[in-house]
Design a protein around this motif. Sequence first.
Motif, short mmCIF file in Angstrom:
data_model
loop_
_atom_site.label_atom_id
_atom_site.label_comp_id
_atom_site.label_asym_id
_atom_site.label_seq_id
_atom_site.Cartn_x
_atom_site.Cartn_y
_atom_site.Cartn_z
N PHE A 1 0.84 -1.21 0.00
CA PHE A 1 0.00 0.00 0.00
C PHE A 1 0.88 1.26 0.00
CE2 PHE A 1 -4.60 -0.58 0.35
CZ PHE A 1 -4.72 -1.96 0.53
N ALA A 2 1.93 1.26 0.84
CA ALA A 2 2.79 2.45 0.94
C ALA A 2 3.49 2.72 -0.38
CB ALA A 2 3.81 2.25 2.07
N ASP A 3 3.95 1.64 -1.06
CA ASP A 3 4.69 1.79 -2.33
C ASP A 3 3.77 2.24 -3.46
OD1 ASP A 3 6.99 0.93 -1.25
OD2 ASP A 3 7.02 -1.04 -2.24
N GLN A 4 2.60 1.59 -3.56
CA GLN A 4 1.79 1.76 -4.77
C GLN A 4 0.64 2.76 -4.61
OE1 GLN A 4 0.74 -2.08 -6.50
NE2 GLN A 4 2.66 -2.95 -5.81
N THR B 1 -5.13 1.39 -7.19
CA THR B 1 -5.01 -0.06 -6.94
C THR B 1 -3.60 -0.45 -6.48
OG1 THR B 1 -4.46 -0.51 -9.25
CG2 THR B 1 -6.79 -0.67 -8.64
N VAL B 2 -3.56 -1.58 -5.79
CA VAL B 2 -2.32 -2.14 -5.26
C VAL B 2 -2.32 -3.62 -5.63
CG1 VAL B 2 -1.08 -2.70 -3.11
CG2 VAL B 2 -2.30 -0.51 -3.32
N ASP B 3 -1.19 -4.14 -6.15
CA ASP B 3 -1.20 -5.54 -6.58
C ASP B 3 -0.54 -6.49 -5.58
OD1 ASP B 3 1.66 -5.78 -7.22
OD2 ASP B 3 1.20 -4.38 -8.86
N GLY B 4 -0.79 -7.78 -5.78
CA GLY B 4 -0.31 -8.81 -4.86
C GLY B 4 1.20 -9.03 -4.92
N LEU B 5 1.83 -8.65 -6.06
CA LEU B 5 3.28 -8.82 -6.15
C LEU B 5 3.99 -7.90 -5.16
CD1 LEU B 5 5.72 -10.11 -7.51
CD2 LEU B 5 5.57 -8.38 -9.32
N GLY B 6 3.43 -6.71 -4.97
CA GLY B 6 4.00 -5.78 -3.97
C GLY B 6 3.99 -6.41 -2.59
N MET B 7 2.92 -7.14 -2.28
CA MET B 7 2.82 -7.81 -0.97
C MET B 7 3.84 -8.94 -0.87
SD MET B 7 -0.51 -9.62 0.69
CE MET B 7 -0.37 -10.66 2.13
N LEU B 8 3.97 -9.70 -1.95
CA LEU B 8 4.92 -10.82 -1.94
C LEU B 8 6.34 -10.30 -1.67
CD1 LEU B 8 5.13 -13.98 -2.64
CD2 LEU B 8 6.18 -13.14 -4.75
N ILE B 9 6.71 -9.23 -2.36
CA ILE B 9 8.06 -8.66 -2.16
C ILE B 9 8.17 -8.06 -0.76
CG2 ILE B 9 9.65 -6.85 -2.95
CD1 ILE B 9 8.46 -7.34 -5.82
N GLY B 10 7.08 -7.44 -0.31
CA GLY B 10 7.08 -6.82 1.03
C GLY B 10 7.24 -7.82 2.16
N THR C 1 -18.03 1.42 -3.56
CA THR C 1 -16.95 2.03 -2.76
C THR C 1 -16.84 3.51 -3.12
OG1 THR C 1 -15.32 1.47 -4.48
CG2 THR C 1 -15.57 -0.09 -2.66
N PRO C 2 -16.39 4.33 -2.16
CA PRO C 2 -16.13 5.73 -2.51
C PRO C 2 -14.98 5.83 -3.52
CG PRO C 2 -16.08 5.38 -0.12
CD PRO C 2 -16.13 4.03 -0.75
N LYS C 3 -14.92 6.94 -4.23
CA LYS C 3 -13.87 7.12 -5.25
C LYS C 3 -12.47 7.03 -4.65
CE LYS C 3 -15.68 8.94 -9.41
NZ LYS C 3 -15.98 7.61 -9.91
N THR C 4 -12.38 7.34 -3.36
CA THR C 4 -11.07 7.41 -2.71
C THR C 4 -10.57 6.06 -2.18
OG1 THR C 4 -12.30 7.98 -0.72
CG2 THR C 4 -11.29 9.81 -1.95
N THR C 5 -11.41 5.02 -2.26
CA THR C 5 -11.00 3.71 -1.74
C THR C 5 -9.79 3.18 -2.52
OG1 THR C 5 -13.31 3.21 -1.28
CG2 THR C 5 -11.79 1.35 -1.24
N VAL C 6 -8.79 2.70 -1.79
CA VAL C 6 -7.65 2.03 -2.45
C VAL C 6 -7.96 0.54 -2.47
CG1 VAL C 6 -5.18 1.59 -2.41
CG2 VAL C 6 -6.06 3.82 -1.67
#
Length: 278
Positions: free
Chosen positions: A116-119, A239-248, A210-215
């Motif tokens: 979330f922080a990265d993307q 949006t945030v993808d699952g690869l970011g989580m895997l690396i995180g 969802t509101p427009k601001t939802t990530v």
Amino acid sequence: MTITGSTPVAGVVGWPITHSLSPLLHNAWLAEAGLPGVYVAMGIDPARFPAFIESLRGGTLKGLNVTLPYKGQALIAAHRASRRANLAGAANLLVFQPDGTIFADNTDGEGLMAAFADQAPGFDPAAGPAVILGAGGAARGAAVAFLEAGAEVRVVNRTLSKARELADELGCLAYGLDQAADAFTDANALVNATSAALGGAVLDVPLAATPKTTVVMDMVYKPLMTPFLLEAQTLGRRTVDGLGMLIGQAKPSFTAFFGTEPPETVDVRALALKTLEP
Ligand code: NDP
């Protein structure tokens, strides 16, 4: 790197395991840092998992990442566990101590927040409710991460009783899939932690509620742009993808195995993306 008798070894255990991207990440970091070490994938069938873990006590390996279907069993096999692993009821990281004990941790939530922080720069997890789709192990980890960050958490699941069970245990709210629109109202974050896509199913939830601001985040990263994320982007959501989580989640695991943070100078995301290309 030359492998010698003193080369530290770590790895990832699961079943099946050949699809794992973890060896690519860890070995790229080792090579970039010029550190001795090797990271391998180990496919262990369910009947042999407890004996396998027991045989590693005493430091044969530095440690293991743990993936499906063993995260719950890994926590049980450990002698000590972090608070976050206990809360999640699952471990994705086992560290084999020289004294023969096993320490369990769960870095999935940290990986989720790093993604979330990265993307989604500027995203504040405490700024509003977090909605988690699913009530399995991954959903539980995500719920813990958002609760620890100070958010209200709403769990939405196909089987309402499982959502209720998780919600009662962790102190969050439970919804069935047919109540998703209610849960989505004023959501700050929406995380798909279901395995619907793995079975080829389309998760039918009213993203437009969802509101427009939802990530919006999807834990699945094959494909990287899932139908769920594509719909969210079409609606104008970040949006945030699952690869970011895997690396995180891999970064703190690397530190636990090899005693130093992974180098930032190698683009492991680009390396992983090459393998995800159709
Ligand atoms: P579980 O099997 O423990 O849970 C699966 C969940 O998905 C359940 O809540 C289940 O609902 C729900 N579900 C399954 N099929 C459907 C469907 N057709 N429609 C609606 N809901 C459905 O899996 P995990 O929690 O371990 O993993 C979930 C996902 O997260 C997987 O895709 C996994 O690959 C991914 N993941 C990604 C990570 C990363 O680093 N990016 C890390 C960890 C996991 P019900 O209770 O009704 O059966």
